[in-house]
Write an enzyme that holds these catalytic residues in place. Sequence first.
Site, short mmCIF file in Angstrom:
data_model
loop_
_atom_site.label_atom_id
_atom_site.label_comp_id
_atom_site.label_asym_id
_atom_site.label_seq_id
_atom_site.Cartn_x
_atom_site.Cartn_y
_atom_site.Cartn_z
N CYS A 73 23.92 42.56 57.51
CA CYS A 73 24.79 42.85 58.61
C CYS A 73 24.01 40.54 57.79
O CYS A 73 23.30 39.61 58.28
CB CYS A 73 23.92 42.41 59.69
SG CYS A 73 24.89 41.87 61.16
N CYS A 79 20.50 38.33 65.71
CA CYS A 79 21.69 39.39 67.07
C CYS A 79 20.18 39.80 67.16
O CYS A 79 20.23 40.28 68.56
CB CYS A 79 22.34 40.17 65.65
SG CYS A 79 23.04 41.92 67.05
N CYS A 82 19.65 45.36 64.79
CA CYS A 82 18.57 45.32 63.41
C CYS A 82 17.30 44.69 62.96
O CYS A 82 17.58 44.63 61.85
CB CYS A 82 19.55 45.53 62.23
SG CYS A 82 21.21 46.99 63.00
N CYS A 172 29.64 45.09 62.78
CA CYS A 172 28.44 45.21 63.39
C CYS A 172 28.50 46.85 62.15
O CYS A 172 29.18 48.01 63.22
CB CYS A 172 28.17 46.06 64.54
SG CYS A 172 26.82 46.28 64.68
N GLN A 296 23.74 62.27 72.09
CA GLN A 296 22.80 61.40 71.19
C GLN A 296 23.70 60.58 70.01
O GLN A 296 24.31 60.73 69.48
CB GLN A 296 22.15 62.77 70.72
CG GLN A 296 21.21 62.97 71.03
CD GLN A 296 19.49 62.52 70.81
OE1 GLN A 296 19.73 61.68 70.34
NE2 GLN A 296 18.78 63.05 71.54
N TYR A 325 16.61 66.95 81.70
CA TYR A 325 17.09 65.78 81.07
C TYR A 325 18.09 66.34 80.57
O TYR A 325 18.18 65.76 79.23
CB TYR A 325 16.25 64.84 80.71
CG TYR A 325 14.87 64.98 82.06
CD1 TYR A 325 14.72 62.94 82.31
CD2 TYR A 325 13.59 65.36 81.61
CE1 TYR A 325 13.88 63.41 83.66
CE2 TYR A 325 12.74 65.35 82.56
CZ TYR A 325 12.69 64.47 83.35
OH TYR A 325 11.29 63.96 84.09
N ASP A 395 14.13 66.27 77.73
CA ASP A 395 14.21 64.96 76.64
C ASP A 395 14.37 64.39 77.95
O ASP A 395 15.82 63.71 77.72
CB ASP A 395 15.08 65.64 76.54
CG ASP A 395 15.64 64.68 75.51
OD1 ASP A 395 15.42 63.09 74.78
OD2 ASP A 395 17.24 64.88 74.31
N CYS A 422 12.01 59.69 72.78
CA CYS A 422 13.02 58.09 71.82
C CYS A 422 12.20 57.37 72.90
O CYS A 422 12.31 56.35 72.11
CB CYS A 422 13.52 57.70 72.47
SG CYS A 422 14.25 57.13 74.18
#
Length: 466
Positions: A73, A79, A82, A172, A296, A325, A395, A422
Amino acid sequence: MTYKKGQELELTIEGLAYGGRGIARQNNFVFFVEAAIPGQKVLVYISRKRKDFAEARIKEVITQSPHFSDPKCEHFLHCGGCKSQHIDYLEQLNQKKNQVQDIFQKQAGIKNFNVDQVVPANPIFNYRNKMEFTFSKNRWILEGEPRDVKSDFALGMHIPKRWDKILDINSCDLMPSIGSKILNYVRDLARESNLKPYDQRSHIGFLRYLALRFGQNTNELMVNLVTSYEDLDSLVPFVESLVDEFPEITSVVNNINTRKADVSFGEREILLFGKPILKEKLKDLTFQISANSFFQTNSYMAEKLYEVILDSAKLKGDEVVYDLYCGAGSISLFLAQKAKFVFGFDIIVSSIENAEQNAIINKIENIDFNVANLDSYFQKHKSNKYPNPDIVIVDPPRAGMHKKMTEYLPKLGAKKIIYVSCNPSTQARDTQILQSHNYELIKLSVVDMFPHTPHVETVGIFEKSK
């Protein structure tokens, strides 16, 4: 030895902390080094000193790591989206596995904890099916730009640790390549149309966000323009130009957020072109997704994630399953194909509406979706309204479950709890509570949904002790 702010020293990076910073130790003192990678020997200066640790920044790379990879990138240095793109992918996986193991050892108190399974991503670029970009009149000025350069319009990403400055983004590599073309076209068209970007300081301006959703397996494309007020006289010709330039676009909506809160979720939505939803396919199921529904963000790896969940559930066909959830019902619908009955619960009304429609589209009838604030819903409504579950899927969002829900969860009496997360830190926190209620963590899988970022998805299998 005493360390102080501004001091320079040489360090060898041992690994990555959760969040992506390099870890080094000297004289039993811990250093967190921004943008460092395992195996590097670096000259750093201390940017922040605390009692038990220090934060540092690289002044010079003395010896490069064997794990270094040239970042793809052009915005990588600024940024922050990443943060791991300069690390080869196999080492990214290794570091994520180590981070999760360390978190569960320290925060869940499980000695010698080991991750049981790591599922790598494929592909590792152009995988995101949703991206959000911020409009701003406060563009981040890059080093080397002239002092008098114009900085009153930006469309891109927040500079790390700056809520008020936006880095103008040309491309991106996490989203499909057409997304970058739309991004640049929208920026140029907004300037030509004299549409003013929103100012996060004064709260004046029209354009707030550009959100893109991609049907990775259907080739559908939704554009969501988030504005601070309604102005169809300005937006209608804008959208006409946009869809003429990009016939791939199947939906354009306008979310209107009049609040000061820096969020892309509007109080109301106007359909400007095409359909109010986007369709996506995961294996043999079709899903309708609205602009604000949770889904997702990596369709390719969502299929892998759901395979892990299904394998963990080991359904025989006579089970009652709760999906807490549930979002747009993706996990629920996968499970309903093999379970007796599934009940899904979520607080977002549009998500439940999408979930109900998804059940109809896929002709799945052994399922029931409910709008529910899970912080207190079961304490107030359980009684005999639902049959007792054999398996519960949770979740939750990144913050994890509310403590009241975590404490109540064992009272549902399920033989098995499958916890999808997550955020391994909040999952480890909730693991302590579940284990105190006789639920044992018997397996943990890492699914890499987010290559080149510090983020990771984990699936924990809890079984009730006999």
